[in-house]
Each structure stands twice: as C-alpha cells, then as structure tokens.
Design an enzyme around this catalytic site. Structure first.
Site, PDB file in Angstrom:
ATOM      1  N   LYS A 203      -0.164 -10.027   8.165  1.00  0.00           N
ATOM      2  CA  LYS A 203      -0.043  -8.699   8.436  1.00  0.00           C
ATOM      3  C   LYS A 203      -1.403  -8.207   8.934  1.00  0.00           C
ATOM      4  O   LYS A 203      -2.325  -8.055   8.093  1.00  0.00           O
ATOM      5  CB  LYS A 203       0.770  -7.697   7.344  1.00  0.00           C
ATOM      6  CG  LYS A 203       0.987  -6.192   7.812  1.00  0.00           C
ATOM      7  CD  LYS A 203       1.236  -5.372   6.521  1.00  0.00           C
ATOM      8  CE  LYS A 203       1.344  -3.985   7.059  1.00  0.00           C
ATOM      9  NZ  LYS A 203       1.870  -2.991   5.928  1.00  0.00           N
TER      10      LYS A 203
ATOM     11  N   SER B 273       0.841  -1.256   0.033  1.00  0.00           N
ATOM     12  CA  SER B 273       0.031   0.121   0.108  1.00  0.00           C
ATOM     13  C   SER B 273       0.908   1.270   0.080  1.00  0.00           C
ATOM     14  O   SER B 273       0.652   2.083  -0.751  1.00  0.00           O
ATOM     15  CB  SER B 273      -0.920  -0.066   1.277  1.00  0.00           C
ATOM     16  OG  SER B 273      -1.653  -1.112   1.221  1.00  0.00           O
TER      17      SER B 273
END
Length: 342
Positions: A184, A58
C-alpha cells in the site's frame, strides 16, 4: 469485489484487485470503549457496496488500541461479514508495532482472530536509524514474513513512520518473498507505483518467485483514491483508500470504470469525470484527518463519533466548513446517486 481478470491476476477466494477501506475504530462517547455495533454496521455497509475492510490501520487508530482490542475488531468484523452472507470478503489487519518481535506476535494474533492478511508499517520510532538503512528494513520485513501465518502487505506511509519512505528497489526486492502479498503506497508516489507494478506484471515473475499461498499474489495498491484511474493504466490493482469509508459506491464505480477503460476507450471519459470528483473530495477530506472522516460518517450515516484521546475532535466551525465545501458536496451528491439514495 470484481471477479474479472485485472492486470494479469485471476482472483479466486481471498486477495483480489479492487477497493479496500481502512475502517475507523468507533468509540463510545463516555468511556472510549469500542463501539462494536457501529463497527459491525459499517463493515457490512461497505462490503455490500463492494469494499473490503482493513482493520486496525492508521484510520483505525491502531496505535490507540491494545492487543485485545485489535483482536476484537478483527473478530467482530469477521462475524458481521459472515452473518451478512459475505463470508467471501477478506479481512486485512494492521499488525505494525515498534519491534520485530511484537510485529510477529500481532501477525499471529491477527490470524487467530480471523484475518486473512496482515499489513505492516515500518517501525518509525527509531526512524533516524532505519530510514537510511535499507538492509535493516529488508531484514525486518523478511523476518516478519518468514514467521507470519498469513501473507503480509508492506505499508509505505512516511507520515506515520517517522518519515521512512521505502523506494521501489527495496519494495521490488521484498516482493520476491513468497509470503509478502502486496504494498500500500500512501506515499502517493505514482512513479514508484509504476515501477513496482511493472516488476510484478512481468510474465516470469511468479514462475521465478512462487507464492507460499497461491491465492495471495503480490498486488500493488495506491493509498488514496485520487490516482485510481491512472494507477490502473500502469498495472496497479486498486486502492486502499480512506475515502471509501465516506463514498464507497463512488470509489467502487470509479474502479470499475477504470478497469473497463483498459479494453473499452469509451469508458475513459466517465472514469476521468468520476476521478476528478474523487480526487477533489480526497484532497479536502484528507486534510481533516480521522476526526473529519468520523464527522462525515456521523453526518451521512448516523455514527462516527470522536477519535480516542489525545486526538482532538474536529472543531464545530471547521466541521461546518468541511460539510459545506464544494468538493465534499460534489462527492456526497454522486454517492447518493450511485447508492440509489438520491
């Protein structure tokens, strides 16, 4: 990366507990082409501090990169690390896409480009269907992991996947897959992290669910640096944290103190002090998003640049306020001390 036993895992070559950073994609100001020299410099800078890279996540604006560009950043990171004598540092690569088919394709391309592991976010465009369908989500990750040539991380980030927030039951079921190597948790849910970590910490877990790659166990990472110490005490394995781009020495030191405190209570006080600094810095910088992180890199290291459009740059007044914020200055000061540059 730490080479000691941490929460039952004995690191060898590749996947190790510790600190990882989602590396930004750097762009040339006039063309928005990839700025390869800055990328290589940053990857090596962090690796020398003990932080391994996650490419095309991201923070790396993967959604703004085409396949060729995703492959380029992996290849350049691998080349830069190898040339710097850091060939033992692994690379995680973001391979999420809108369909199962393209996700599998990106996993194969990442492996060919030199990635050791992939990290996959649930496809968020049709989140209205998938968010309430754990069977479909399990099928997605299972099929990707079945066919990926490299082990796969689960990336649970509701903010970037249309609100899809996988629960601990689903992630724990997926942890049984021999080619799924971790999660994650950018949802920031410490209870969820605790439950998943407890599942994989069970002494019988690996005998019941052996790994396809024995050097890739299932590791549990927080997605922020603001709960690194408490997560260490519930059997988690570190963090994949954007803050490690700005303050790599600080986050690595925090991790080392947190691990030390597991067996030496005297280390806990300093760990808690450093955790407070990191938590405040993480909270303030995260609100400035990718543009704010890039601005701080420019301020601190001389490179950073702008996000790729349509993401806007940070406004000048907001940038000045970010730099002057006590949370940021506190983090900058401790980073200068720990990096030997004070």
């Amino acid at each position: 990366m730490a080479a000691t036993t941490v929460n039952g895992f004995h690191p060898s070559r590749s996947l190790k507990p510790g600190v990882y950073a989602p590396i930004p994609a750097f762009f040339l100001p006039d063309t928005e082409d990839l700025d390869i020299p800055s990328l290589r410099l940053h990857v090596v800078r962090l690796a020398k501090a003990g932080v391994a890279p996650l490419m095309s996540g991201s923070m790396g604006e993967a959604i703004h990169l085409n396949h060729a560009e995703r492959n380029t950043v992996i290849k350049e990171a691998r080349s830069a690390l190898d040339e710097a004598g850091l060939a033992d540092i692994p690379i995680i690569a973001g391979t999420g896409a809108g369909s199962t088919r393209e996700t599998k394709e990106l996993c194969r391309e990442a492996a060919d480009a030199g990635a050791d592991f992939s990290i996959v976010i649930p496809p968020g465009y049709f989140a209205g269907v998938l968010a309430s369908n754990p069977k479909a989500l399990k099928a997605f990750f299972t099929e990707v992991a079945d066919e990926s040539p490299i082990p796969v991380f689960i990336y649970n980030y509701p903010g970037a996947s249309g609100g899809i927030d996988m629960d601990s039951d689903l992630i724990s079921e997926l942890a049984e897959h021999p080619n799924i190597c971790g999660v994650k948790l950018t949802c920031g849910n410490v209870g969820k992290l605790t439950r998943i970590a407890a599942t994989v910490a069970d002494k019988s877990f690996y005998s019941r669910f052996p790994r396809k790659n024995p050097k890739a166990p299932f590791l549990v990472f927080g997605g922020f640096a603001d709960f690194l110490t408490p997560s260490t005490f519930v059997n988690a394995h570190g963090a994949i944290a954007g803050l490690a781009n700005v303050a790599p020495y600080t986050i690595v030191k925090l991790w080392e103190l947190s691990v030390a405190a597991l067996t030496d209570p005297a280390a806990l006080g300093e760990a808690n002090r450093l955790q407070a600094i990191a938590a405040c810095g993480d909270f303030t910088i995260a609100k400035a998003s990718i543009a704010g992180t890039k601005y701080l890199l420019e301020k601190l290291y001389g490179y950073g640049g702008l996000p790729r459009k349509p993401l806007p740059p940070i406004q000048s007044d907001a940038a000045e306020q970010l730099w002057a914020h006590p949370h940021v200055q506190g983090l900058v000061q401790i980073e200068r001390v720990l990096s030997g540059k004070s």
